[in-house]
Design a protein around this motif. Structure first.
Motif, PDB file in Angstrom:
ATOM      1  N   CYS A   1     -24.786 -29.950 -14.409  1.00 54.15           N
ATOM      2  CA  CYS A   1     -24.045 -31.214 -14.410  1.00 54.15           C
ATOM      3  C   CYS A   1     -22.748 -31.098 -13.615  1.00 54.15           C
ATOM      4  CB  CYS A   1     -23.765 -31.649 -15.852  1.00 54.15           C
ATOM      5  SG  CYS A   1     -25.229 -32.209 -16.760  1.00 54.15           S
TER       6      CYS A   1
ATOM      7  N   LEU B   1     -25.262 -41.316 -11.159  1.00 57.83           N
ATOM      8  CA  LEU B   1     -24.127 -40.407 -11.281  1.00 57.83           C
ATOM      9  C   LEU B   1     -22.786 -41.126 -11.387  1.00 57.83           C
ATOM     10  CD1 LEU B   1     -25.164 -37.679  -8.664  1.00 57.83           C
ATOM     11  CD2 LEU B   1     -25.677 -37.790 -11.110  1.00 57.83           C
TER      12      LEU B   1
ATOM     13  N   THR C   1     -31.971 -32.029 -13.117  1.00 58.24           N
ATOM     14  CA  THR C   1     -30.897 -32.807 -13.745  1.00 58.24           C
ATOM     15  C   THR C   1     -30.761 -34.176 -13.099  1.00 58.24           C
ATOM     16  OG1 THR C   1     -29.735 -30.728 -14.185  1.00 58.24           O
ATOM     17  CG2 THR C   1     -28.478 -32.753 -14.440  1.00 58.24           C
ATOM     18  N   LEU C   2     -30.897 -34.231 -11.788  1.00 59.87           N
ATOM     19  CA  LEU C   2     -30.860 -35.519 -11.095  1.00 59.87           C
ATOM     20  C   LEU C   2     -31.947 -36.447 -11.618  1.00 59.87           C
ATOM     21  CD1 LEU C   2     -30.180 -34.828  -7.304  1.00 59.87           C
ATOM     22  CD2 LEU C   2     -28.948 -36.424  -8.777  1.00 59.87           C
TER      23      LEU C   2
ATOM     24  N   LYS D   1     -20.458 -32.590  -6.300  1.00 61.75           N
ATOM     25  CA  LYS D   1     -21.011 -33.122  -5.055  1.00 61.75           C
ATOM     26  C   LYS D   1     -20.861 -34.639  -4.975  1.00 61.75           C
ATOM     27  CE  LYS D   1     -24.313 -29.383  -4.269  1.00 61.75           C
ATOM     28  NZ  LYS D   1     -25.732 -29.020  -4.024  1.00 61.75           N
ATOM     29  N   PHE D   2     -20.799 -35.293  -6.119  1.00 63.65           N
ATOM     30  CA  PHE D   2     -20.680 -36.747  -6.126  1.00 63.65           C
ATOM     31  C   PHE D   2     -19.229 -37.201  -6.013  1.00 63.65           C
ATOM     32  CE2 PHE D   2     -20.563 -40.906  -8.377  1.00 63.65           C
ATOM     33  CZ  PHE D   2     -21.429 -41.599  -7.557  1.00 63.65           C
TER      34      PHE D   2
ATOM     35  N   LEU E   1     -23.590 -31.352  -9.864  1.00 60.27           N
ATOM     36  CA  LEU E   1     -23.852 -32.736  -9.462  1.00 60.27           C
ATOM     37  C   LEU E   1     -22.553 -33.537  -9.395  1.00 60.27           C
ATOM     38  CD1 LEU E   1     -27.095 -33.693 -11.421  1.00 60.27           C
ATOM     39  CD2 LEU E   1     -26.865 -33.036  -9.026  1.00 60.27           C
TER      40      LEU E   1
ATOM     41  N   TYR F   1     -22.451 -36.728 -18.137  1.00 57.37           N
ATOM     42  CA  TYR F   1     -23.857 -36.541 -17.772  1.00 57.37           C
ATOM     43  C   TYR F   1     -24.624 -35.855 -18.903  1.00 57.37           C
ATOM     44  CZ  TYR F   1     -22.245 -37.380 -12.940  1.00 57.37           C
ATOM     45  OH  TYR F   1     -21.692 -37.913 -11.802  1.00 57.37           O
TER      46      TYR F   1
ATOM     47  N   ASN G   1     -24.906 -24.039  -2.970  1.00 59.19           N
ATOM     48  CA  ASN G   1     -25.580 -23.695  -4.222  1.00 59.19           C
ATOM     49  C   ASN G   1     -25.633 -22.197  -4.449  1.00 59.19           C
ATOM     50  OD1 ASN G   1     -25.937 -26.353  -4.852  1.00 59.19           O
ATOM     51  ND2 ASN G   1     -28.161 -26.267  -5.018  1.00 59.19           N
TER      52      ASN G   1
ATOM     53  N   GLU H   1     -30.597 -28.334 -10.342  1.00 55.62           N
ATOM     54  CA  GLU H   1     -29.956 -29.515  -9.744  1.00 55.62           C
ATOM     55  C   GLU H   1     -30.935 -30.675  -9.627  1.00 55.62           C
ATOM     56  OE1 GLU H   1     -27.264 -30.678  -5.824  1.00 55.62           O
ATOM     57  OE2 GLU H   1     -28.580 -28.926  -5.760  1.00 55.62           O
TER      58      GLU H   1
END
Length: 219
Positions: free
Chosen positions: A157, A201, A193-194, A163-164, A160, A132, A172, A190
């Motif tokens: 990163c 992702l 960055t998304l 969580k993915f 993320l 990422y 958090n 977060e």
């Protein structure tokens, strides 16, 4: 008759307990017990040995546990070294959330070990986080990794990626403590960055394998 049914239904509904609005992680884990300084731009805490979980791909041999932290630190240092000098953005610039106002007084080895120990995520998530960062570096010139932004960028990163990819995550609030920042800052990082990743992702097996092998060479 209808009124009696309605009153009975109303009485049952009133007896139910309202759901809690407090976020709960997928697994009840204990937050870091190490004492933390007030949330600021620096990160402090003593660290000990790390014990990462297995990789998500069975056909790719994960790095040895003793080399994982060193490989992460070396890769973060390389990303910083390969980037041209980045000027600190204006406080009104959206990317300023990623920047500290001063250089951190500890090594990337220290920070990488802290994240690995307290995030307690899979190595797959850590490798994906680095992918990422590479994507963001290619898309946003102002966010090329440097000594002022590499810590927050890596942390966001990792969150993320966890969580993915991972089945079990922290809230958090936990990750904010890991990074020494406020919950509000973690939430903003977060989301920012998304958006920088355009919500993309997914990491292919080939991309993952190439990155693991490159890190194996570095360490």
């Amino acid at each position: 008759m209808a009124r009696r049914v309605f009153l009975d239904l109303k009485r049952r509904c009133a007896s139910l307990t309202a759901p809690s609005s407090t976020p709960i992680s997928k697994k009840n884990r204990t937050a870091p017990t190490t004492k933390f300084s007030p949330p600021t731009s620096d990160y402090t805490s003593s660290l000990s040995s790390v014990s990462p979980t297995p990789s998500f791909t069975d056909d790719i041999q994960p790095l040895r546990e003793a080399h994982l932290v060193s490989a992460l630190a070396s890769t973060l240092a390389r990303l910083c070294a390969e980037s041209t000098r980045v000027a600190l953005p204006s406080p009104r610039d959206p990317v300023s959330i990623f920047f500290s106002s001063f250089k951190q007084p500890f090594t990337l080895q220290y920070y990488a070990q802290r994240v690995v120990k307290y995030a307690q995520c899979s190595p797959s998530a850590l490798f994906a986080a680095l992918v990422y960062m590479e994507r963001i570096r290619a898309r946003e010139f102002k966010l090329r990794p440097c000594e002022y932004n590499v810590h927050r960028l890596f942390l966001a990163c990792v969150v993320l990626a966890v969580k993915f990819l991972d089945d079990e995550v922290f809230t958090n609030a936990h990750y904010a403590r890991v990074g020494g920042i406020t919950i509000a800052e973690m939430n903003k990082l977060e989301l920012a960055t998304l958006k920088l990743l355009n919500f993309e992702l997914q990491v292919s097996v080939d991309e993952y394998r190439d990155y693991v092998e490159s890190m194996r060479i570095e360490c």
